[in-house]
Design an enzyme around this catalytic site. Structure first.
Site, PDB file in Angstrom:
ATOM      1  N   ASP A   1       0.801  -1.231   0.000  1.00  0.00           N
ATOM      2  CA  ASP A   1       0.000   0.000   0.000  1.00  0.00           C
ATOM      3  C   ASP A   1       0.833   1.281   0.000  1.00  0.00           C
ATOM      4  O   ASP A   1       0.443   2.280  -0.562  1.00  0.00           O
ATOM      5  CB  ASP A   1      -0.953   0.031   1.208  1.00  0.00           C
ATOM      6  CG  ASP A   1      -0.202   0.190   2.527  1.00  0.00           C
ATOM      7  OD1 ASP A   1       0.760  -0.565   2.759  1.00  0.00           O
ATOM      8  OD2 ASP A   1      -0.572   1.078   3.319  1.00  0.00           O
TER       9      ASP A   1
ATOM     10  N   ASP B   1       5.645   0.422   3.420  1.00  0.00           N
ATOM     11  CA  ASP B   1       5.926  -0.850   4.094  1.00  0.00           C
ATOM     12  C   ASP B   1       5.641  -2.006   3.135  1.00  0.00           C
ATOM     13  O   ASP B   1       5.355  -1.798   1.963  1.00  0.00           O
ATOM     14  CB  ASP B   1       5.119  -0.954   5.395  1.00  0.00           C
ATOM     15  CG  ASP B   1       3.624  -0.831   5.148  1.00  0.00           C
ATOM     16  OD1 ASP B   1       3.220  -0.589   3.986  1.00  0.00           O
ATOM     17  OD2 ASP B   1       2.846  -0.972   6.103  1.00  0.00           O
TER      18      ASP B   1
ATOM     19  N   TYR C   1      -5.721   0.442   8.766  1.00  0.00           N
ATOM     20  CA  TYR C   1      -6.856   0.755   7.899  1.00  0.00           C
ATOM     21  C   TYR C   1      -8.148   0.388   8.608  1.00  0.00           C
ATOM     22  O   TYR C   1      -8.852  -0.537   8.226  1.00  0.00           O
ATOM     23  CB  TYR C   1      -6.722   0.069   6.537  1.00  0.00           C
ATOM     24  CG  TYR C   1      -5.636   0.701   5.706  1.00  0.00           C
ATOM     25  CD1 TYR C   1      -5.856   1.921   5.087  1.00  0.00           C
ATOM     26  CD2 TYR C   1      -4.387   0.119   5.576  1.00  0.00           C
ATOM     27  CE1 TYR C   1      -4.859   2.534   4.342  1.00  0.00           C
ATOM     28  CE2 TYR C   1      -3.380   0.724   4.835  1.00  0.00           C
ATOM     29  CZ  TYR C   1      -3.631   1.934   4.220  1.00  0.00           C
ATOM     30  OH  TYR C   1      -2.647   2.541   3.486  1.00  0.00           O
TER      31      TYR C   1
ATOM     32  N   GLU D   1       5.601   9.772   3.338  1.00  0.00           N
ATOM     33  CA  GLU D   1       5.190   8.437   2.901  1.00  0.00           C
ATOM     34  C   GLU D   1       4.253   8.545   1.691  1.00  0.00           C
ATOM     35  O   GLU D   1       3.362   9.386   1.665  1.00  0.00           O
ATOM     36  CB  GLU D   1       4.482   7.674   4.039  1.00  0.00           C
ATOM     37  CG  GLU D   1       4.248   6.209   3.662  1.00  0.00           C
ATOM     38  CD  GLU D   1       3.969   5.312   4.861  1.00  0.00           C
ATOM     39  OE1 GLU D   1       3.612   5.829   5.930  1.00  0.00           O
ATOM     40  OE2 GLU D   1       4.100   4.075   4.694  1.00  0.00           O
TER      41      GLU D   1
END
Ligand SMILES: *[C@@H]1O[C@H](CO)[C@@H](O)[C@H](O)[C@H]1NC(C)=O
Length: 486
Positions: free
Chosen positions: A82, A85, A230, A465
């Site tokens: 995603d 990571d 999430y 990120e």
């Protein structure tokens, strides 16, 4: 001498800033939108897990996650990481595929004119091939591979990871309506995309979408297995509306029309994100309203309400903008709200123009032009029209970020059998104040804070990120801007 030189350099930089301001800050015409579009799709290649095809555009990426699924005795090789990571999360992966498919449908001509349709199709298929594996058994959906706690405790590129590839799934006794419905939306939307290319594949996707929707609404429940990363705060009613919208658009079947008219729950919101999809569904359904389906009037009113709550000049404006004009909802992947708004404003703006409509916000009228101008302004901010005078897309424009919070980009290529110590990985590659070893081309990072300030450090992850859905939401707006019809 040194002093004089520095003084001269400072003056030159000031002039450069003024010239850039004239050419880019004001008009925005200085951006190479086609290049930004191409790069925005390249970033999705960097997020691919599994066995990579030989024609990859990032030499530093290799095969990874080749045993994914083994712990559950299934094949879950493939799909997308995603963000920075190495976990494969079902909810954001599906949202990425749904929104990318939406761009491919609505901005089909623009994407093809830019020569990017093959890349978009292959990016969508990288997700849908994975979802087909994850949905082999009826009412079973594999929703995650990887252990977030152990994954986050190791700064290792996925090609060399040894962290556990824990498998999570939802089924009748462990329901997860958000993920099932979002995956249904992804399969339904992508079935429209593939219709003209491979009807067998398209039908397979649509059939899965239908089954997943039945599963999502007949076994209602919120899944907390992807928390705290999430965790859906908004519940599953928005995903059910979103899935029904895509199923209706893909199939035109009366059962979805009936669901939309009689059962679906809609709400007025001011955000579009991986968690909150009402506004996207409302805008898509407004097209049917403009075409004459008056039963969709509530959706159209809610779509207007979204626009009125976001547009700064609207009397009902609710959201906060930075002094430089960027939407700022919250720290951490904030640019998802920026590209999400750009996508919605562009699509709705184009629909208003096509059907000769306006949005009324408390007596103040906004037409297509105002909506498209706002969408463009949000994208231009990301590309460089901002107080810091820099790009927030890696490898694009002026002074782009060099320290994306991303394992694969920041760790140099290692031999495939190299064993990495998780403890040392942070010392070696995370905390070093040096540019990433590999360019994460096209990644739109989380972006600046509410004061337009940005710190390009790997450890300021709320700013540096990237996320697949920040980019998938940018593809439509960039394709539109690249077509010069903005
Ligand atoms: C179309 O999709 C089917 C089913 O996934 C696949 O077996 C077939 O090879 C595809 N055909 C082409 C021309 O890509």
């Amino acid at each position: 001498m040194g002093f004089l030189l520095r003084g001269f350099a400072a003056v030159s930089l000031a002039w450069l800033a003024i010239i850039q301001g004239l050419f880019i800050g004001v008009g925005g015409a200085g951006f190479n939108y086609k290049d930004a579009l191409t790069k925005s799709i390249i970033f999705l290649e960097a997020q691919r897990s599994g066995k990579l095809p030989p024609n990859g555009r990032l030499p530093w990426r290799g095969d990874s996650g080749m045993d994914d699924g083994k712990l559950a005795g299934v094949d879950l090789v493939g799909g997308y990481y995603d963000a920075g990571d190495n976990v494969k999360y079902g909810l954001p992966m599906a949202f990425t595929v749904t929104t990318l498919s939406w761009a491919a449908i609505f901005y089909n001509n623009e994407i093809r004119a830019a020569g990017e349709m093959d890349n978009v199709l292959s990016a969508i298929k990288w997700g849908t091939d994975y979802f087909l594996k994850a949905t082999l058994k009826k009412n079973d959906l594999y929703v995650q591979v990887g252990d977030p706690v152990q994954d986050h405790a190791c700064w290792v590129r996925p090609e060399n990871m040894k962290t556990p590839r824990t498998v999570l799934k939802i089924d009748e006794s462990h329901p997860g309506s958000e993920i099932a419905a979002e995956t249904s939306a992804a399969m339904a939307a992508s079935s429209i995309v593939f219709r003209g290319y491979n009807s067998t594949y398209s039908r397979r996707l649509l059939n899965k979408a239908k089954l997943l929707f039945v599963f999502a609404k007949s076994h209602k429940g919120t899944y907390d297995g992807e928390c705290p990363f999430y965790c859906s705060f908004s519940g599953y009613n928005d995903e059910l509306l979103w899935a029904a919208t895509w199923l209706y658009k893909a199939s035109k079947k009366s059962e979805y029309l009936k669901y939309l008219r009689e059962e679906a729950i809609s709400a007025a919101v001011n955000e579009f994100s991986w968690d909150l999809k009402y506004a996207g569904a409302q805008i898509i359904l407004s097209e049917f309203f403009f075409q004459g389906d008056k039963s969709f009037e509530t959706f159209k009113k809610h779509a207007d309400s979204y626009i009125c709550s976001v547009l700064p000049d609207s009397p009902y404006s609710q959201i906060s903008l930075t002094p430089g004009g960027m939407i700022h909802m919250r720290d951490g992947a904030n640019t998802q709200y920026v590209t999400g708004a750009a996508m919605l404003f562009d699509v709705y703006g184009d629909l208003l123009a096509r059907f000769n409509q306006k949005v009324d916000c408390g007596g103040k009228q906004f037409d297509s032009t105002s909506l498209l101008a706002f969408g463009k302004k949000q994208m231009d901010y990301i590309l460089g029209s901002n107080p810091e005078g820099r790009s927030y897309m890696v490898g694009f424009g002026i002074n782009p970020p060099k320290q994306a919070h991303h394992r694969g980009a920041s760790v140099p290529v290692l031999p495939p059998d190299e064993v990495v110590s998780c403890a040392m990985s942070f010392v070696n590659w995370f905390t070093k104040n040096v540019p990433n070893a590999n360019e994460l081309t096209g990644a739109i990072l989380g972006g600046p804070d509410r004061y337009d300030k940005f710190t390009d450090k790997r450890w300021t992850s709320s700013m540096t990120e990237p996320c697949t859905y920040i980019n998938s939401l940018a593809v439509g707006p960039l394709a539109k801007l690249a077509s010069h019809k903005a």
